[in-house]
Design an enzyme around this catalytic site. Structure first.
Site, PDB file in Angstrom:
ATOM      1  N   GLU A   1       0.811  -1.211   0.000  1.00 53.93           N
ATOM      2  CA  GLU A   1       0.000   0.000   0.000  1.00 53.93           C
ATOM      3  C   GLU A   1       0.845   1.262   0.000  1.00 53.93           C
ATOM      4  OE1 GLU A   1      -0.308  -2.603   1.961  1.00 53.93           O
ATOM      5  OE2 GLU A   1      -2.163  -3.499   1.203  1.00 53.93           O
TER       6      GLU A   1
ATOM      7  N   HIS B   1     -11.163  -5.616   8.960  1.00 56.79           N
ATOM      8  CA  HIS B   1     -11.990  -5.462   7.765  1.00 56.79           C
ATOM      9  C   HIS B   1     -13.197  -4.553   8.017  1.00 56.79           C
ATOM     10  CE1 HIS B   1      -9.653  -9.030   6.677  1.00 56.79           C
ATOM     11  NE2 HIS B   1      -9.982  -8.818   5.442  1.00 56.79           N
TER      12      HIS B   1
HETATM   13  C1  TPP Z   1      -1.693  -4.946   4.349  1.00 57.64           C
HETATM   14  C2  TPP Z   1      -2.735  -5.759   3.646  1.00 57.64           C
HETATM   15  N1  TPP Z   1      -3.154  -5.404   2.421  1.00 57.64           N
HETATM   16  C3  TPP Z   1      -4.125  -6.090   1.796  1.00 57.64           C
HETATM   17  C4  TPP Z   1      -4.698  -7.169   2.396  1.00 57.64           C
HETATM   18  C5  TPP Z   1      -5.855  -7.912   1.731  1.00 57.64           C
HETATM   19  N2  TPP Z   1      -5.436  -9.266   1.361  1.00 57.64           N
HETATM   20  C6  TPP Z   1      -5.741 -10.335   2.143  1.00 57.64           C
HETATM   21  S1  TPP Z   1      -5.027 -11.720   1.589  1.00 57.64           S
HETATM   22  C7  TPP Z   1      -4.328 -10.956   0.269  1.00 57.64           C
HETATM   23  C8  TPP Z   1      -3.449 -11.744  -0.666  1.00 57.64           C
HETATM   24  C9  TPP Z   1      -2.258 -12.319   0.041  1.00 57.64           C
HETATM   25  O1  TPP Z   1      -1.505 -13.107  -0.802  1.00 57.64           O
HETATM   26  P1  TPP Z   1      -0.277 -13.957  -0.289  1.00 57.64           P
HETATM   27  O2  TPP Z   1       0.592 -13.136   0.608  1.00 57.64           O
HETATM   28  O3  TPP Z   1       0.360 -14.542  -1.476  1.00 57.64           O
HETATM   29  O4  TPP Z   1      -0.908 -15.077   0.625  1.00 57.64           O
HETATM   30  P2  TPP Z   1      -1.949 -16.213   0.241  1.00 57.64           P
HETATM   31  O5  TPP Z   1      -3.317 -15.618   0.435  1.00 57.64           O
HETATM   32  O6  TPP Z   1      -1.707 -16.614  -1.168  1.00 57.64           O
HETATM   33  O7  TPP Z   1      -1.708 -17.292   1.204  1.00 57.64           O
HETATM   34  C10 TPP Z   1      -4.677  -9.602   0.268  1.00 57.64           C
HETATM   35  C11 TPP Z   1      -4.287  -8.642  -0.771  1.00 57.64           C
HETATM   36  C12 TPP Z   1      -4.229  -7.525   3.669  1.00 57.64           C
HETATM   37  N3  TPP Z   1      -4.721  -8.581   4.321  1.00 57.64           N
HETATM   38  N4  TPP Z   1      -3.254  -6.811   4.271  1.00 57.64           N
END
Ligand code: TPP
Lengths: 362, 328
Positions: free
Chosen positions: B62, B131
């Protein structure tokens, strides 16, 4: 002689000791885990898979607000904790429920956050598992702090810090790696690269040759493993934990795996990937390949199968029973645990709510 | 234009589409805004229509997203960025507070940042921790930022169009609880100016001042109050910063009594600011202290408990009852 730079770089290919056909392979640096470890892993994989299936079913029944499935990633989740000692710490993400459960946390407590009755359901000190982190990568500097404090206190604790491929783009990931390296903190940063951050594929996340390569910029050795090969993961993570414990500082491990199911129940994966991309990954399933190998070794007898199945049945029943009744929530909880002491402001607000609810009831 | 029945999410999507059509320099980026169309589908179809140079996914960071938007705005573009959820905007807070808000001021007006930071915010959707935050007060407290939040489908469209045209950075707070609320609207008719509140309902007895997710609750309370014989005016702020003192104070002076309704915690908040301003400017018209109905001063609770946290019709009516009526 390897140069410092070479020492920091991961293997040319992800380490794989048992391939997707269940065939074992020699590796110059890593040895197959013992029969006992693999059989234990087998039992845990079966249980972990059932945990995922049951939790997903409970989401469909409205018993859980949400469940980020780790179906297909169970080998990563389990290896991460199988290599730890009792005094070590785990810093999980929201997707790592199977890992948390395998650390000994009660399965229901593991799911409290996702059911929605509290923000974290377990006592972090009891099993040395930090609260699941929803903001990405923010747990990683904490992991470094716990590890650094352990060193200052003269303990030989190792911290296993989990993060997804997407999480590696956050500033906190980079700051944590740098701090850990500068302070030589015993942290194993374990990236579960499952190819997607919700809808965004790895190629859109990073241009590095691999995520394990990111270590070199911080002076942290990187290694990568086939994330669906429990044997390879146990070997690689086991060695990383040993190195960290021996005072060699942080280690960065990347597991190559795949998020077989959608991100969560709220996600529509058909918008960003085709089924024909998913199908080949089903052939690389961590359970299938280990089962084939164990069968070929003649190690998988009826007893072990029955034990594994019983464990799975038990965890499924536990989840169904534990999550079926609506949780009892106490509105007074809202004002608890905010400060060590009470504040006048919160006392007033708590009294206000109590009166309001009493009036509603009357 | 004829009236169409659409949701707030669709109206926001249409506003982005129209803004991108109208001005080539408008670009949209963030997490999952491309193929997926955003987790709330606000950017649905934009990449297909405008290409992945105009609407694109970024790496997951972000601070990077907002920081890059600053640079792109400095270099002649109009970036619109999405923070996926309220609490995931916090990693970008440093960029927002230290740079986005201060750029014009520190460069004596030389560098302008026409950019929009879209933030889905608030509770009521059963989200787990992080959230459901209401983060508007953090931004409202920071001089240099403009903070707006629509409460109706028509305003969602109109305000987003205005925000994108605006010469300064706008924090655009989207009440996610209202994303799926549908209304019959003619989008071309909605022209809310930034900094203008609007009276949604007229009544002589007291004024409810609300914004974003709290507005429908306030309107419902006014409906019930009317049935019970008390006529309430309901003012929708739409724009938190700049604050429309004129509309708000005119209503309060006319009615002599006021209740502020907001979903965020009350302490040191936008709602406290409103009470302070109304008291300073309308003191002699007030028949009773200005009351507030806000969330408790606690972290946003888990979904099973959130119903206790959110402002309700009953709480609003109780607060109205407390306004020192002669007959009671
Ligand atoms: C700081 C932040 N930004 C956005 C999100 C929203 N979000 C939740 S899971 C996700 C994707 C995460 O991907 P990854 O790190 O590859 O983990 P995976 O879900 O594939 O296990 C996002 C963008 C968040 N939880 N925290």
């Amino acid at each position: 002689m390897t140069t410092v730079e070479e020492h920091l770089l991961p293997s040319a290919e992800p380490v794989c000791l048992i391939d997707q056909n269940g065939v074992p392979h020699d590796h110059p640096s890593y040895r197959l885990p013992t029969k006992e470890a693999l059989l234990d892993g087998y039992t845990q994989l079966i249980r972990g898979r059932r945990f995922n299936d049951q939790a997903s079913a409970l989401v469909r029944q409205g018993r859980l607000a949400v469940y980020p499935s780790s179906f297909g990633q169970e080998a990563c989740q389990l290896a991460a904790t199988m290599v730890l000692r009792e005094g070590d710490w785990l810093f999980p993400t929201y997707r790592d429920s199977v890992s948390i459960m395998s650390r000994g946390v009660d399965p229901i407590e593991t799911l409290t956050l996702l059911r929605g009755d509290w923000h974290s359901g377990y006592d972090p000190y009891e099993h040395k598992v930090a609260p699941q982190a929803t903001p990405l990568a923010t747990q990683l500097p904490h992991a470094v702090g716990v590890a650094h404090a352990a060193r200052l206190k003269g303990e030989d604790t190792v911290v296993m810090a989990l993060v997804g491929d997407g999480g590696t783009s956050e500033g906190d990931f980079h700051e944590a790696l740098n701090f850990a390296a500068v302070f030589q903190a015993p942290v194993v940063f374990f990236i579960q690269n499952n190819e997607y951050a919700i809808s965004v594929p790895l190629a859109r996340q990073s241009a590095a040759p691999s995520l394990a390569h990111k270590g070199i910029g911080y002076g942290v050795p990187g290694e990568r493993a086939d994330g669906n090969d429990l044997a390879g993961l146990l070997a690689v993570l086991g060695q990383a934990v040993n190195n960290a414990r021996a005072g060699e500082g942080p280690q960065l491990i990347e597991a190559h795996t795949y998020r077989v199911q959608a991100h969560t129940n709220a996600d529509d994966a058909s918008r960003y990937r085709q089924d024909d991309e998913v199908t080949p990954w089903l052939d690389r399933d961590p359970i299938e390949r280990l089962t084939t190998y164990l069968e070929q070794q003649g190690w998988l007898n009826d007893d072990i199968r029955a034990t594994a199945e019983a464990g799975a049945v038990q965890v499924a029943a536990q989840l169904r029973d534990g999550l079926m009744p609506e949780p009892e929530v106490d509105p007074a909880d809202l004002f608890a645990h905010l400060y060590a002491g009470e504040t006048q402001q919160l006392r007033e607000q708590s009294a206000f709510l109590r009166d309001e609810l009493a009036r509603e009831e009357a | 234009m004829t009236h169409v029945k659409i949701s707030m999410a669709q109206a926001l999507n249409q506003a982005l589409r129209d803004a991108m059509t109208a001005d080539e320099s408008v670009v949209m980026f963030g997490e999952d805004v491309g193929a997926l169309g955003g987790v709330f589908r606000i950017t649905d179809g934009l990449t297909a229509e405008f290409g992945d140079k105009r609407c694109f996914d970024t790496p997951l960071a972000e601070a990077g997203i907002v920081g890059m938007a600053v640079g792109m705005a400095m270099n002649g573009m109009r970036p619109v960025v999405e923070m996926q959820f309220d609490a995931f905007g916090y990693p970008a807070f440093e960029q927002v507070v230290s740079h986005v808000a201060k750029m014009r001021n520190r460069t004596r007006g030389r560098v302008q940042l026409p950019m929009v930071i879209r933030i889905p915010y608030g509770g009521g959707i059963g989200g787990v921790e992080h959230h459901s935050d209401s983060s508007e007060s953090y931004f409202a407290h920071t001089p240099g930022l403009t903070v707006v939040t629509p409460a109706t489908v028509a305003d969602a469209y109109g305000l987003l169009r205005r925000a994108i045209e605006f010469p300064d950075p706008v924090v655009f707070m989207e009440p996610k609880k209202l994303y799926w609320a549908k209304e019959e609207v003619d989008l071309t008719e909605s022209q809310p100016g930034i900094g203008t509140a609007v009276v949604r309902r007229d009544g002589a007895d007291a004024t409810l001042i609300a914004y974003g997710p709290a507005l429908p609750v306030a309107l419902e309370a006014a409906e019930v109050a009317a049935a019970e014989g008390r006529q309430l005016t309901v003012v929708d702020l739409r724009s938190v910063v700049p604050f429309d003192d004129e509309t708000v104070c005119a209503a309060v002076r006319r009615t002599g009594r006021a209740v502020v309704v907001a979903e965020a915690s009350g302490f040191a908040s936008v709602s406290s600011e409103i009470v302070a301003r109304v008291t300073e400017k309308c003191f002699h018209s007030l028949a009773a202290p200005v009351r507030r109905v806000t969330a408790f001063d606690i972290p946003f609770p888990p979904p099973k408990l959130e119903k206790y946290q959110l402002p309700s019709v009953d709480r609003i009516l109780d607060a109205v009852d407390d306004l020192q009526w002669e007959d009671s």
